[in-house]
Design a protein around this motif. Structure first.
Motif, PDB file in Angstrom:
ATOM      1  N   LEU A  66      -0.922  15.921   0.678  1.00 15.52           N
ATOM      2  CA  LEU A  66      -2.348  15.541   0.685  1.00 15.52           C
ATOM      3  C   LEU A  66      -2.537  14.122   0.172  1.00 15.52           C
ATOM      4  N   PHE A  67      -1.827  13.808  -0.914  1.00 16.18           N
ATOM      5  CA  PHE A  67      -1.946  12.481  -1.521  1.00 16.18           C
ATOM      6  C   PHE A  67      -1.498  11.407  -0.520  1.00 16.18           C
ATOM      7  N   GLY A  68      -0.368  11.697   0.135  1.00 21.30           N
ATOM      8  CA  GLY A  68       0.146  10.741   1.123  1.00 21.30           C
ATOM      9  C   GLY A  68      -0.830  10.572   2.277  1.00 21.30           C
ATOM     10  N   PHE A  69      -1.500  11.655   2.619  1.00 19.98           N
ATOM     11  CA  PHE A  69      -2.431  11.629   3.745  1.00 19.98           C
ATOM     12  C   PHE A  69      -3.705  10.867   3.388  1.00 19.98           C
ATOM     13  N   LEU A  70      -4.214  11.155   2.163  1.00 20.53           N
ATOM     14  CA  LEU A  70      -5.507  10.572   1.796  1.00 20.53           C
ATOM     15  C   LEU A  70      -5.391   9.147   1.255  1.00 20.53           C
ATOM     16  N   LEU A  71      -4.335   8.913   0.472  1.00 22.11           N
ATOM     17  CA  LEU A  71      -4.185   7.575  -0.125  1.00 22.11           C
ATOM     18  C   LEU A  71      -2.815   6.990   0.227  1.00 22.11           C
ATOM     19  N   PRO A  72      -2.577   6.731   1.496  1.00 16.06           N
ATOM     20  CA  PRO A  72      -1.218   6.339   1.914  1.00 16.06           C
ATOM     21  C   PRO A  72      -0.684   5.098   1.209  1.00 16.06           C
ATOM     22  N   GLU A  73      -1.559   4.090   1.001  1.00 15.54           N
ATOM     23  CA  GLU A  73      -1.027   2.857   0.407  1.00 15.54           C
ATOM     24  C   GLU A  73      -0.545   3.083  -1.022  1.00 15.54           C
ATOM     25  N   LEU A  74      -1.359   3.856  -1.761  1.00 13.77           N
ATOM     26  CA  LEU A  74      -1.000   4.136  -3.143  1.00 13.77           C
ATOM     27  C   LEU A  74       0.247   5.028  -3.197  1.00 13.77           C
ATOM     28  N   SER A  75       0.325   5.976  -2.275  1.00  8.97           N
ATOM     29  CA  SER A  75       1.410   6.956  -2.353  1.00  8.97           C
ATOM     30  C   SER A  75       2.774   6.322  -2.082  1.00  8.97           C
ATOM     31  N   VAL A  76       2.821   5.299  -1.225  1.00  4.99           N
ATOM     32  CA  VAL A  76       4.148   4.690  -1.020  1.00  4.99           C
ATOM     33  C   VAL A  76       4.636   3.982  -2.282  1.00  4.99           C
ATOM     34  N   GLN A  77       3.698   3.698  -3.184  1.00  7.16           N
ATOM     35  CA  GLN A  77       4.105   3.060  -4.458  1.00  7.16           C
ATOM     36  C   GLN A  77       4.768   4.056  -5.414  1.00  7.16           C
ATOM     37  N   THR A  78       4.648   5.382  -5.133  1.00 14.94           N
ATOM     38  CA  THR A  78       5.210   6.369  -6.075  1.00 14.94           C
ATOM     39  C   THR A  78       6.686   6.667  -5.759  1.00 14.94           C
ATOM     40  N   ALA A  79       7.234   5.979  -4.756  1.00 11.22           N
ATOM     41  CA  ALA A  79       8.578   6.328  -4.271  1.00 11.22           C
ATOM     42  C   ALA A  79       9.651   6.336  -5.364  1.00 11.22           C
ATOM     43  N   LEU A  80       9.460   5.494  -6.402  1.00 13.61           N
ATOM     44  CA  LEU A  80      10.499   5.390  -7.431  1.00 13.61           C
ATOM     45  C   LEU A  80      10.736   6.732  -8.144  1.00 13.61           C
ATOM     46  N   ILE A  81       9.641   7.475  -8.371  1.00 17.75           N
ATOM     47  CA  ILE A  81       9.794   8.762  -9.081  1.00 17.75           C
ATOM     48  C   ILE A  81      10.714   9.679  -8.267  1.00 17.75           C
ATOM     49  N   GLY A  82      10.468   9.753  -6.968  1.00 12.94           N
ATOM     50  CA  GLY A  82      11.297  10.585  -6.095  1.00 12.94           C
ATOM     51  C   GLY A  82      12.728  10.096  -6.090  1.00 12.94           C
ATOM     52  N   GLU A  83      12.885   8.775  -6.097  1.00 14.83           N
ATOM     53  CA  GLU A  83      14.240   8.219  -6.066  1.00 14.83           C
ATOM     54  C   GLU A  83      14.998   8.624  -7.329  1.00 14.83           C
ATOM     55  N   LEU A  84      14.293   8.572  -8.472  1.00 11.02           N
ATOM     56  CA  LEU A  84      14.957   8.955  -9.726  1.00 11.02           C
ATOM     57  C   LEU A  84      15.351  10.427  -9.698  1.00 11.02           C
ATOM     58  N   PHE A  85      14.478  11.244  -9.122  1.00 12.02           N
ATOM     59  CA  PHE A  85      14.777  12.675  -9.020  1.00 12.02           C
ATOM     60  C   PHE A  85      16.035  12.881  -8.166  1.00 12.02           C
ATOM     61  N   LEU A  86      16.125  12.177  -7.050  1.00 12.02           N
ATOM     62  CA  LEU A  86      17.323  12.289  -6.197  1.00 12.02           C
ATOM     63  C   LEU A  86      18.573  11.773  -6.915  1.00 12.02           C
TER      64      LEU A  86
END
Ligand code: ASP
Length: 417
Positions: free
Chosen positions: A26-46
């Motif tokens: 939902l976040f990616g859908f509604l606020l796409p520009e902001l959501s691409v900025q959160t990628a680092l958290i996912g990267e750390l998880f991986l």
């Protein structure tokens, strides 16, 4: 108060994971520009997951080999078990590879798929590995020159070859220190499993970020629908593979050994449903043992040896999932896999399913290795993470179903059922 909240969070982790997945989408859908900025958290998880790949493989394989310690009887039963595990896991990968090559998820018409993915997935390591891939490399991978290099390169075949060799050596030698090594291995393995449990506490946040940034990128490029369709076909392929294996291959094998699949499935029902809801073969083990002994009539001697071994090394569902997911990721990235690369996937998917631990998300960790073996980037995982939890629940049930049929077949051949 804080403790209660933490306990509540752990107890409902699965629900939070789903909230993370849906929230991320939902976040990616509604606020796409902001959501691409959160990628680092996912990267750390991986990165946290990747960090544990080598210890999990080495310790889980060693623990598996050490399980074979004991009388001659146990060695014979152990050999039968290994033969069954190797055959069914290899069959599972063949099912997965066949279906994914027929259905070809991720190849549908999409003019800018590769361009969008180039934004979310680092493909720079890919080209080099792709160019230098040969059949003789498979053989070389199995026998690495240097075990530390094999570990840093994520060479699963080499790691497993070395670990089994070492485990067997420790079973052969008569040295007073061997028992201590065995109990330390089991302590270390428990420790690593505990670490994975802690990392998985971050999964809701990790899933949220991975999915938000992926969806965000596709929204910005106006290709979200295509991504949904691709992931839908991928899910369908994995589920069909799991069904073919669970409803055709394993039952045929069971019938060959005079085990009636239908009544056996009824007897194992509590274990299969527990596997589905916990997504962990190891957590299901007590229920598997109980169902085998008290509902399916497998002797304690066979069940108590074969089931724990199966819960750590035999994972047919995971094997199918690895094979399908890696080919799907290659398709999405526009990589045309050669016959040799498919052979490499066959080998690494088989071995990484054997090396995976029986806990939630283990298959996802192992995928890093299978991707690596054919030169695909580890963050290709982003493409499959959205449906991973549901597929984990399904593949774990198939893992336990495979373990149980194995126990019943071995019991039959030993006249213990
Ligand atoms: N969760 C699976 C199991 O415990 C392993 C996997 O992630 O594929 O059997």
């Amino acid at each position: 108060m804080l403790r209660n909240l933490a306990a509540l969070y752990k107890q409902h982790l699965q629900t939070f994971m789903f909230i993370g997945i849906i929230g991320g989408a939902l976040f990616g859908f509604l606020l796409p520009e902001l959501s691409v900025q959160t990628a680092l958290i996912g990267e750390l998880f991986l990165r946290l997951l990747s960090l544990l790949v080598v210890p999990v493989i080495v310790l889980s394989m060693l623990a598996g080999v050490f399980n074979l310690k004991g009388s001659e009887n146990i060695a014979r039963i152990g050999l039968k078990a290994i033969l069954y595990y190797a055959t069914t896991t290899a069959l599972a990968v063949v099912v997965g590879l066949t279906l994914v090559n027929i259905i070809q998820p991720g190849t549908g018409d999409s003019p800018n798929r590769e361009k969008v993915l180039a934004e979310v997935i680092t493909t720079d390591t890919m080209q080099e590995a792709k160019a230098s891939f040969r059949l003789s490399d498979v053989a070389r991978n199995i026998v690495p020159k240097n075990i530390f290099q094999a570990a840093t390169e994520g060479n699963v075949l080499g790691l497993i070859f070395f670990t089994i060799f070492l485990g067997v050596a420790l079973l052969q030698i008569k040295h007073p220190g061997v028992d201590a090594v065995m109990s330390s291995t089991s302590a270390l393995f428990d420790g690593v499993l505990w670490m994975i449990e802690q990392i998985l506490l971050l999964a809701p946040l990790g899933f949220f970020s991975l999915i938000a940034s992926l969806v965000g990128e596709f929204v910005l490029e106006e290709s979200l629908l295509q991504l949904g369709v691709d992931i839908g076909w991928y899910t369908l392929t994995v589920v069909s593979g799991l069904l073919v294996h669970a409803l055709i291959i394993l039952p045929v094998l069971a019938s060959l050994f005079r085990v009636s699949p239908l009544s056996f499935a009824q007897a194992m029902f509590p274990a299969l449903t527990t596997a589905f809801s916990t997504a962990s073969s190891s957590a299901t083990l007590p229920v598997t043992l109980d169902s085998l002994e008290h509902r399916a009539g497998v002797s304690n001697k066979i069940a108590s040896f074969v089931a724990p071994l199966g819960a750590t090394v035999n994972m047919d569902g995971t094997a199918i999932y690895e094979a399908v997911a890696v080919v799907f990721i290659a398709n999405m990235l526009g990589v045309d896999l050669s016959g040799t690369q498919q052979l490499m996937i066959f080998l690494t998917a088989t071995f990484s399913a054997i090396g995976a631990a029986g806990i939630p998300g283990a298959g996802l960790i192992m995928m890093v290795l299978v991707l690596h073996s054919v030169g695909l980037p580890a963050d290709g995982i982003k493409l499959v993470v959205v449906v991973d939890r549901v597929l984990d629940m399904l593949r774990t049930s198939i893992n336990v179903w495979g373990d149980s049929i194995g126990a019943a077949i071995i019991a039959r051949t030993e006249e213990q059922r």
